[in-house]
Enzyme design. Structure first.
Site, mmCIF file in Angstrom:
data_model
loop_
_atom_site.group_PDB
_atom_site.id
_atom_site.type_symbol
_atom_site.label_atom_id
_atom_site.label_comp_id
_atom_site.label_asym_id
_atom_site.label_seq_id
_atom_site.Cartn_x
_atom_site.Cartn_y
_atom_site.Cartn_z
ATOM 1 N N ARG A 2 0.863 -1.183 0.000
ATOM 2 C CA ARG A 2 0.000 0.000 0.000
ATOM 3 C C ARG A 2 0.896 1.229 0.000
ATOM 4 O O ARG A 2 1.906 1.280 0.718
ATOM 5 C CB ARG A 2 -0.909 0.016 1.238
ATOM 6 C CG ARG A 2 -2.108 -0.941 1.152
ATOM 7 C CD ARG A 2 -3.134 -0.508 0.094
ATOM 8 N NE ARG A 2 -4.270 -1.410 -0.020
ATOM 9 C CZ ARG A 2 -4.380 -2.387 -0.913
ATOM 10 N NH1 ARG A 2 -3.422 -2.620 -1.786
ATOM 11 N NH2 ARG A 2 -5.472 -3.138 -0.961
ATOM 12 N N GLU A 14 -3.861 7.684 -5.177
ATOM 13 C CA GLU A 14 -4.036 6.956 -6.445
ATOM 14 C C GLU A 14 -5.243 7.499 -7.200
ATOM 15 O O GLU A 14 -6.318 7.601 -6.608
ATOM 16 C CB GLU A 14 -4.201 5.458 -6.167
ATOM 17 C CG GLU A 14 -2.935 4.869 -5.556
ATOM 18 C CD GLU A 14 -3.016 3.357 -5.300
ATOM 19 O OE1 GLU A 14 -4.060 2.741 -5.583
ATOM 20 O OE2 GLU A 14 -2.018 2.810 -4.822
ATOM 21 N N HIS A 42 -1.286 0.227 -9.815
ATOM 22 C CA HIS A 42 -1.955 -0.668 -8.855
ATOM 23 C C HIS A 42 -2.644 -1.806 -9.627
ATOM 24 O O HIS A 42 -3.811 -2.134 -9.352
ATOM 25 C CB HIS A 42 -2.955 0.089 -7.971
ATOM 26 C CG HIS A 42 -3.263 -0.642 -6.687
ATOM 27 N ND1 HIS A 42 -3.603 -0.026 -5.521
ATOM 28 C CD2 HIS A 42 -3.285 -1.971 -6.381
ATOM 29 C CE1 HIS A 42 -3.823 -0.911 -4.559
ATOM 30 N NE2 HIS A 42 -3.635 -2.115 -5.071
HETATM 31 N N1 LIG Z 1 -0.712 -4.493 -5.290
HETATM 32 C C1 LIG Z 1 -1.814 -5.187 -5.196
HETATM 33 O O1 LIG Z 1 -2.575 -5.328 -6.161
HETATM 34 C C2 LIG Z 1 -2.160 -5.867 -3.914
HETATM 35 C C3 LIG Z 1 -3.032 -6.958 -3.935
HETATM 36 C C4 LIG Z 1 -3.306 -7.610 -2.745
HETATM 37 C C5 LIG Z 1 -2.747 -7.176 -1.545
HETATM 38 N N2 LIG Z 1 -1.936 -6.085 -1.552
HETATM 39 C C6 LIG Z 1 -1.332 -5.603 -0.294
HETATM 40 O O2 LIG Z 1 -0.236 -6.444 0.017
HETATM 41 C C7 LIG Z 1 0.001 -6.396 1.424
HETATM 42 C C8 LIG Z 1 0.150 -7.802 1.974
HETATM 43 O O3 LIG Z 1 -1.050 -8.517 1.806
HETATM 44 P P1 LIG Z 1 -1.215 -9.965 2.480
HETATM 45 O O4 LIG Z 1 -2.370 -10.608 1.797
HETATM 46 O O5 LIG Z 1 0.089 -10.663 2.523
HETATM 47 O O6 LIG Z 1 -1.647 -9.546 3.961
HETATM 48 P P2 LIG Z 1 -1.404 -10.346 5.298
HETATM 49 O O7 LIG Z 1 -2.322 -9.758 6.290
HETATM 50 O O8 LIG Z 1 -1.439 -11.823 5.073
HETATM 51 O O9 LIG Z 1 0.104 -9.980 5.680
HETATM 52 C C9 LIG Z 1 0.460 -8.716 6.128
HETATM 53 C C10 LIG Z 1 1.667 -8.883 7.038
HETATM 54 O O10 LIG Z 1 2.067 -7.591 7.490
HETATM 55 C C11 LIG Z 1 2.605 -7.806 8.769
HETATM 56 N N3 LIG Z 1 2.796 -6.584 9.531
HETATM 57 C C12 LIG Z 1 1.897 -5.911 10.304
HETATM 58 N N4 LIG Z 1 2.519 -4.873 10.921
HETATM 59 C C13 LIG Z 1 3.807 -4.897 10.518
HETATM 60 C C14 LIG Z 1 4.925 -4.084 10.789
HETATM 61 N N5 LIG Z 1 4.854 -3.047 11.633
HETATM 62 N N6 LIG Z 1 6.097 -4.382 10.192
HETATM 63 C C15 LIG Z 1 6.196 -5.421 9.366
HETATM 64 N N7 LIG Z 1 5.172 -6.254 9.077
HETATM 65 C C16 LIG Z 1 3.995 -5.983 9.640
HETATM 66 C C17 LIG Z 1 1.613 -8.754 9.412
HETATM 67 O O11 LIG Z 1 2.160 -9.375 10.565
HETATM 68 C C18 LIG Z 1 1.358 -9.726 8.286
HETATM 69 O O12 LIG Z 1 2.233 -10.834 8.351
HETATM 70 C C19 LIG Z 1 -1.160 -5.620 2.022
HETATM 71 O O13 LIG Z 1 -0.762 -4.292 2.234
HETATM 72 C C20 LIG Z 1 -2.209 -5.678 0.943
HETATM 73 O O14 LIG Z 1 -3.102 -4.583 1.021
HETATM 74 C C21 LIG Z 1 -1.623 -5.428 -2.698
#
Ligand SMILES: NC(=O)c1ccc[n+]([C@@H]2O[C@H](COP(=O)([O-])OP(=O)(O)OC[C@H]3O[C@@H](n4cnc5c(N)ncnc54)[C@H](O)[C@@H]3O)[C@@H](O)[C@H]2O)c1
Length: 340
Positions: free
Chosen positions: A242, A271, A290
């Site tokens: 994000r 965005e 995105h």
């Molecule tokens: N670009 C895209 O199209 C797209 C698509 C899907 C998801 N995403 C984004 O990708 C990211 C990951 O998604 P996900 O499905 O793996 O989510 P998820 O919830 O499985 O994993 C997120 C991780 O972030 C960790 N986290 C929380 N606080 C933290 C901190 N202070 N420091 C480090 N890590 C921390 C959590 O412990 C968790 O393991 C999210 O931000 C999601 O919105 C982007």
């Protein structure tokens, strides 16, 4: 009475075809006791009258608000196509006994492979080399040496659903893998060949910093000016998570001053970004709207996940990946289930 499922109409392109391609709708046609159609909403807030009489909604971008749920006489499920759910008022859904689900199985591989795509494109200076060919500067190529991966350090900021998959797809590449995630399982990381470290250690050691954490109040501007300043001058930053996790103005400054080698970003603080944003004028950053992960695989995976959630609720089963599991025990959810 059939279990009625409504999909928001923004799945359709102007010709009335599903713009995403195959999202697995055949499973709805084949299911017994299920009726489905597109509700007449493409954007903005979903009005109460649009959900009246529906048991489940499959939602792309329109918003589910407090007002929407005034029409929820039968609604038991809001299945979001994807994993972001900022367009759904989850708290209100929980209060109304409406379960909200997401589709992590659909995004895991496409987004992880996208992170690798951006990493490889940055390391191999794909953007600049493409321009050399197009602009007749073939002979300048020696000035655009890339960065090999073998023996270099990958630093994953966040080791969740997508971060773990990035580790898996990067495993054959000979990278040393580090991750910073206060909630990650140490044994699982060790078994995956990943060393969990503090963020400061990761930033100091990684040649490729890849952001895959959740956006929370704690991670907003996690990569701020002072943290970006601790990255190696030869390092690259990739963000597929994000935009607001990275202080974009500070990153723009670091890239402009060549204090880091480059960046590749699929997500932005705002965005779409302002066309006048100085970030867009830099040649050491690769930008995607995105949508770097948008593939047929993502569309089908997300579609199948959302449709399966609806079919599970129709069959009286608990759907996978609820973001508000408390709603499953809500008297309204249970009474709707009993009356079907
Ligand atoms: N670009 C895209 O199209 C797209 C698509 C899907 C998801 N995403 C984004 O990708 C990211 C990951 O998604 P996900 O499905 O793996 O989510 P998820 O919830 O499985 O994993 C997120 C991780 O972030 C960790 N986290 C929380 N606080 C933290 C901190 N202070 N420091 C480090 N890590 C921390 C959590 O412990 C968790 O393991 C999210 O931000 C999601 O919105 C982007």
């Amino acid at each position: 009475m059939p279990f009625r499922i409504g999909l928001t109409r923004d799945f359709l392109d102007p010709d009335g075809k599903v713009g995403w391609g195959d999202i697995g709708l055949a499973a709805l046609d084949e299911a017994d006791g299920v009726a489905w159609d597109f509700i007449d909403v493409v954007s903005g807030d979903i009005p109460p009258e649009a959900v009246r009489g529906y048991d489940a909604l499959i939602v792309l971008t329109p918003r589910v608000t407090e007002d929407t749920l005034k029409g929820a006489d039968r609604l038991a499920l809001v299945a979001r196509f994807g994993v972001g759910y900022d367009n759904v008022d989850v708290e209100t859904c929980t209060r109304h006994g409406v379960v909200v689900t997401i589709t992590p199985d659909g995004v895991r591989v496409p987004v992880a492979v996208s992170a690798l795509t951006l990493l490889l494109a940055a390391a191999h200076r794909l953007r600049e080399k493409d321009a050399l060919v197009r602009t007749g500067r073939w002979e300048d190529k020696l000035a655009y040496m890339g960065t090999g991966l073998t023996g270099r350090a990958l630093g994953l900021v966040g080791w969740g659903n997508i971060g773990r998959e990035v580790s898996r797809v990067c495993a054959p590449l000979g990278l040393r893998q580090l991750a910073a995630d206060p909630f990650a399982d140490r044994d699982a990381a060790e078994a995956a060949g990943v060393t969990l470290v503090e963020l400061d250690t990761l930033l100091a050691e990684a040649d490729f910093v890849v952001v895959t954490c959740a956006l929370t109040p704690q991670t907003r501007h996690l990569l701020n000016a002072s943290r970006l300043a601790t990255m190696k001058p030869s390092a690259f930053l990739v963000n597929v998570a994000r935009g607001p996790i990275v202080d974009q103005a500070a990153l723009t400054e670091a890239l402009t001053a060549r204090r880091i080698a480059g960046a590749a970003l699929d997500v932005f603080e705002v965005e779409p970004p302002d066309p006048a944003d100085p970030l867009l004028a830099l040649d050491n950053v690769l930008l995607t709207p995105h949508a770097v992960a948008w593939t047929d695989e993502l569309a089908l995976g997300n579609g199948r996940g959302a449709i399966q959630a609806a079919l599970d609720v129709a069959a009286g089963r608990a759907p996978a990946h609820p973001v508000n599991p408390a709603a499953l025990d809500h008297p309204l959810f249970l009474s709707r289930k009993a009356s079907r």
